[in-house]
Design a protein around this motif. Sequence first.
Motif, PDB file in Angstrom:
ATOM      1  N   VAL A   1      37.925  49.188  18.505  1.00 18.81           N
ATOM      2  CA  VAL A   1      37.667  50.239  20.438  1.00 18.81           C
ATOM      3  C   VAL A   1      38.363  49.295  21.325  1.00 18.81           C
ATOM      4  CG1 VAL A   1      35.244  50.850  19.426  1.00 18.81           C
ATOM      5  CG2 VAL A   1      35.281  49.308  19.990  1.00 18.81           C
ATOM      6  N   ASN A   2      37.958  49.711  22.282  1.00 19.22           N
ATOM      7  CA  ASN A   2      38.112  49.300  23.448  1.00 19.22           C
ATOM      8  C   ASN A   2      37.287  48.210  23.745  1.00 19.22           C
ATOM      9  OD1 ASN A   2      40.019  48.621  26.120  1.00 19.22           O
ATOM     10  ND2 ASN A   2      40.119  50.491  26.537  1.00 19.22           N
ATOM     11  N   LEU A   3      37.840  47.073  23.666  1.00 20.22           N
ATOM     12  CA  LEU A   3      36.007  46.024  23.942  1.00 20.22           C
ATOM     13  C   LEU A   3      36.128  45.581  25.567  1.00 20.22           C
ATOM     14  CD1 LEU A   3      36.428  43.828  21.089  1.00 20.22           C
ATOM     15  CD2 LEU A   3      34.990  45.573  21.655  1.00 20.22           C
ATOM     16  N   ALA A   4      37.076  46.080  26.263  1.00 22.48           N
ATOM     17  CA  ALA A   4      38.010  46.243  27.162  1.00 22.48           C
ATOM     18  C   ALA A   4      37.197  46.954  28.754  1.00 22.48           C
ATOM     19  CB  ALA A   4      38.976  45.684  28.110  1.00 22.48           C
ATOM     20  N   LEU A   5      36.712  47.836  27.963  1.00 19.53           N
ATOM     21  CA  LEU A   5      36.595  49.318  28.881  1.00 19.53           C
ATOM     22  C   LEU A   5      35.317  48.874  29.669  1.00 19.53           C
ATOM     23  CD1 LEU A   5      37.134  52.126  29.224  1.00 19.53           C
ATOM     24  CD2 LEU A   5      35.622  52.822  27.204  1.00 19.53           C
ATOM     25  N   ASN A   6      35.508  49.263  31.220  1.00 21.39           N
ATOM     26  CA  ASN A   6      34.188  49.030  31.721  1.00 21.39           C
ATOM     27  C   ASN A   6      33.593  47.443  31.694  1.00 21.39           C
ATOM     28  OD1 ASN A   6      34.839  51.537  33.038  1.00 21.39           O
ATOM     29  ND2 ASN A   6      33.058  52.536  31.713  1.00 21.39           N
ATOM     30  N   LYS A   7      34.222  47.028  31.583  1.00 23.17           N
ATOM     31  CA  LYS A   7      33.770  45.323  31.747  1.00 23.17           C
ATOM     32  C   LYS A   7      33.879  44.339  32.697  1.00 23.17           C
ATOM     33  CE  LYS A   7      32.216  45.383  27.789  1.00 23.17           C
ATOM     34  NZ  LYS A   7      32.028  44.811  26.924  1.00 23.17           N
ATOM     35  N   PRO A   8      33.089  43.443  33.300  1.00 22.59           N
ATOM     36  CA  PRO A   8      33.569  43.205  34.459  1.00 22.59           C
ATOM     37  C   PRO A   8      35.012  42.598  34.642  1.00 22.59           C
ATOM     38  CG  PRO A   8      31.100  42.808  33.844  1.00 22.59           C
ATOM     39  CD  PRO A   8      31.811  43.105  32.669  1.00 22.59           C
ATOM     40  N   ALA A   9      35.276  42.837  35.771  1.00 20.63           N
ATOM     41  CA  ALA A   9      36.567  42.362  36.475  1.00 20.63           C
ATOM     42  C   ALA A   9      36.830  41.708  37.831  1.00 20.63           C
ATOM     43  CB  ALA A   9      38.078  43.287  35.921  1.00 20.63           C
ATOM     44  N   THR A  10      37.498  41.013  37.641  1.00 17.34           N
ATOM     45  CA  THR A  10      38.281  39.777  38.685  1.00 17.34           C
ATOM     46  C   THR A  10      39.580  39.869  39.450  1.00 17.34           C
ATOM     47  OG1 THR A  10      38.120  38.013  37.948  1.00 17.34           O
ATOM     48  CG2 THR A  10      36.550  38.976  38.408  1.00 17.34           C
ATOM     49  N   ALA A  11      39.704  40.084  40.430  1.00 19.79           N
ATOM     50  CA  ALA A  11      41.235  39.767  40.292  1.00 19.79           C
ATOM     51  C   ALA A  11      40.904  39.038  41.859  1.00 19.79           C
ATOM     52  CB  ALA A  11      42.389  40.988  41.497  1.00 19.79           C
ATOM     53  N   SER A  12      43.285  38.010  41.700  1.00 19.15           N
ATOM     54  CA  SER A  12      42.968  37.212  42.851  1.00 19.15           C
ATOM     55  C   SER A  12      43.253  37.934  44.426  1.00 19.15           C
ATOM     56  CB  SER A  12      43.982  37.315  42.696  1.00 19.15           C
ATOM     57  OG  SER A  12      45.163  37.828  42.695  1.00 19.15           O
ATOM     58  N   SER A  13      43.091  39.479  44.350  1.00 23.39           N
ATOM     59  CA  SER A  13      43.140  39.750  46.011  1.00 23.39           C
ATOM     60  C   SER A  13      43.230  41.474  45.582  1.00 23.39           C
ATOM     61  CB  SER A  13      44.842  39.481  46.503  1.00 23.39           C
ATOM     62  OG  SER A  13      45.594  39.855  45.356  1.00 23.39           O
ATOM     63  N   THR A  14      43.143  42.329  46.415  1.00 22.56           N
ATOM     64  CA  THR A  14      43.512  43.718  46.103  1.00 22.56           C
ATOM     65  C   THR A  14      44.029  44.493  47.326  1.00 22.56           C
ATOM     66  OG1 THR A  14      42.366  45.679  45.462  1.00 22.56           O
ATOM     67  CG2 THR A  14      40.775  44.093  46.931  1.00 22.56           C
ATOM     68  N   TRP A  15      44.662  45.596  47.682  1.00 21.49           N
ATOM     69  CA  TRP A  15      45.312  45.895  48.796  1.00 21.49           C
ATOM     70  C   TRP A  15      43.494  47.141  48.780  1.00 21.49           C
ATOM     71  CZ3 TRP A  15      47.838  50.875  49.130  1.00 21.49           C
ATOM     72  CH2 TRP A  15      48.547  50.816  50.228  1.00 21.49           C
ATOM     73  N   ASP A  16      43.566  48.126  49.966  1.00 18.70           N
ATOM     74  CA  ASP A  16      42.632  48.895  50.767  1.00 18.70           C
ATOM     75  C   ASP A  16      42.225  49.872  49.411  1.00 18.70           C
ATOM     76  OD1 ASP A  16      42.359  51.522  51.496  1.00 18.70           O
ATOM     77  OD2 ASP A  16      44.224  52.930  50.744  1.00 18.70           O
ATOM     78  N   THR A  17      40.921  48.856  49.103  1.00 15.04           N
ATOM     79  CA  THR A  17      40.153  48.526  48.428  1.00 15.04           C
ATOM     80  C   THR A  17      39.562  50.314  47.390  1.00 15.04           C
ATOM     81  OG1 THR A  17      39.109  47.145  49.037  1.00 15.04           O
ATOM     82  CG2 THR A  17      37.317  47.651  48.036  1.00 15.04           C
ATOM     83  N   PRO A  18      39.195  50.809  48.885  1.00 10.65           N
ATOM     84  CA  PRO A  18      38.879  52.516  48.128  1.00 10.65           C
ATOM     85  C   PRO A  18      38.990  53.138  47.013  1.00 10.65           C
ATOM     86  CG  PRO A  18      38.306  52.476  50.697  1.00 10.65           C
ATOM     87  CD  PRO A  18      39.017  51.383  50.259  1.00 10.65           C
ATOM     88  N   SER A  19      40.859  52.806  47.079  1.00 12.27           N
ATOM     89  CA  SER A  19      41.774  53.389  46.927  1.00 12.27           C
ATOM     90  C   SER A  19      42.611  52.662  45.456  1.00 12.27           C
ATOM     91  CB  SER A  19      43.099  53.974  46.879  1.00 12.27           C
ATOM     92  OG  SER A  19      42.683  54.901  48.352  1.00 12.27           O
ATOM     93  N   TYR A  20      41.991  51.845  44.845  1.00 14.62           N
ATOM     94  CA  TYR A  20      43.046  50.762  44.790  1.00 14.62           C
ATOM     95  C   TYR A  20      41.952  49.907  44.021  1.00 14.62           C
ATOM     96  CZ  TYR A  20      46.670  53.147  45.434  1.00 14.62           C
ATOM     97  OH  TYR A  20      47.866  53.855  46.052  1.00 14.62           O
ATOM     98  N   GLN A  21      40.713  49.691  43.602  1.00 11.15           N
ATOM     99  CA  GLN A  21      38.986  49.235  43.240  1.00 11.15           C
ATOM    100  C   GLN A  21      40.080  48.202  42.291  1.00 11.15           C
ATOM    101  OE1 GLN A  21      36.022  50.643  43.482  1.00 11.15           O
ATOM    102  NE2 GLN A  21      36.686  52.085  44.500  1.00 11.15           N
ATOM    103  N   ILE A  22      39.331  46.522  41.566  1.00  3.04           N
ATOM    104  CA  ILE A  22      40.095  46.341  40.794  1.00  3.04           C
ATOM    105  C   ILE A  22      39.051  46.938  39.803  1.00  3.04           C
ATOM    106  CG2 ILE A  22      39.715  43.840  39.968  1.00  3.04           C
ATOM    107  CD1 ILE A  22      38.855  42.385  42.612  1.00  3.04           C
ATOM    108  N   ALA A  23      37.842  47.461  39.363  1.00  3.35           N
ATOM    109  CA  ALA A  23      37.433  48.447  38.632  1.00  3.35           C
ATOM    110  C   ALA A  23      38.241  49.628  38.435  1.00  3.35           C
ATOM    111  CB  ALA A  23      36.113  48.428  38.829  1.00  3.35           C
ATOM    112  N   TYR A  24      39.650  49.658  38.505  1.00  7.35           N
ATOM    113  CA  TYR A  24      39.839  50.831  38.171  1.00  7.35           C
ATOM    114  C   TYR A  24      41.136  49.965  36.854  1.00  7.35           C
ATOM    115  CZ  TYR A  24      38.644  54.282  42.232  1.00  7.35           C
ATOM    116  OH  TYR A  24      38.078  54.700  43.088  1.00  7.35           O
ATOM    117  N   GLY A  25      41.495  48.738  37.030  1.00  5.28           N
ATOM    118  CA  GLY A  25      42.487  48.295  35.714  1.00  5.28           C
ATOM    119  C   GLY A  25      41.516  48.699  34.491  1.00  5.28           C
ATOM    120  N   ASN A  26      40.629  48.845  34.150  1.00 10.26           N
ATOM    121  CA  ASN A  26      40.110  48.846  32.894  1.00 10.26           C
ATOM    122  C   ASN A  26      38.988  50.153  32.949  1.00 10.26           C
ATOM    123  OD1 ASN A  26      37.711  47.541  34.465  1.00 10.26           O
ATOM    124  ND2 ASN A  26      36.995  46.566  32.605  1.00 10.26           N
ATOM    125  N   ASP A  27      38.653  51.320  33.987  1.00 14.48           N
ATOM    126  CA  ASP A  27      37.548  52.058  34.196  1.00 14.48           C
ATOM    127  C   ASP A  27      37.821  53.447  33.019  1.00 14.48           C
ATOM    128  OD1 ASP A  27      40.568  53.163  34.874  1.00 14.48           O
ATOM    129  OD2 ASP A  27      39.476  53.820  36.571  1.00 14.48           O
TER     130      ASP A  27
END
Length: 215
Positions: A39-65
């Motif tokens: 199974v995908n063990l990364a799916l919807n798990k807590p994620a962090t990032a060094s930076s993000t741009w235009d938070t509503p459209s490119y959220q950190i959580a989108y990287g493993n949703d």
Amino acid sequence: MKVIQSKPTFGRFSQAIAASTVLILGSLLLAAQASAGLVNLALNKPATASSTWDTPSYQIAYGNDGNPNTPWNGGTHIAWWQVDLGSVRSIDHITVTASDGPNYHMTFQVSWSTDGSNWTIVNPSWSTGTGTNWSFTFPMFNVAMRYVRYQTLGDAGSDWAGLGELEAIGDSSTVVAAPAPVPTLSDWAQYTIAFMLLFVGGWYLRRAKPTGGTR
């Protein structure tokens, strides 16, 4: 006419017990193999990032949703994104998916860690995705890890750091602090052993059946 009834010997009884044990072991192995799944063990798990741009459209959580069409964007050429699997897990392979504009490329590196401080690089020479909807899969062969990091390298012609989806595929059971991979039998080998046990068990069970007759 004299009737002679053969008596089951202790040897026959022992063979029956052994055959039953072999059959049970084979059945259990098949059942365990059937229930095992990646199974995908990364799916919807807590994620962090060094930076993000235009938070509503490119959220950190989108990287493993679970949707590669909803990307994280770091807003710069050099940035990193990482996921916490929650505990140390055995990972079979890691897949990275992203989308870049035409005539651009994105150079990135993937690394993993058990403690979030000491990192092991998966692709030391970096990897480069070009165009839209590109994907890379890195075999891990059941490496124990808790954190997985995706990091972009800013170079000439590179687009902003972006990640459509990072998947860490592995067994759902937790691995207890074992950074080194543990050798395991392949699925094919497990099935072969299970069927051999069932065949041998059935053969011995037929031989162990008490017989009788008249003469």
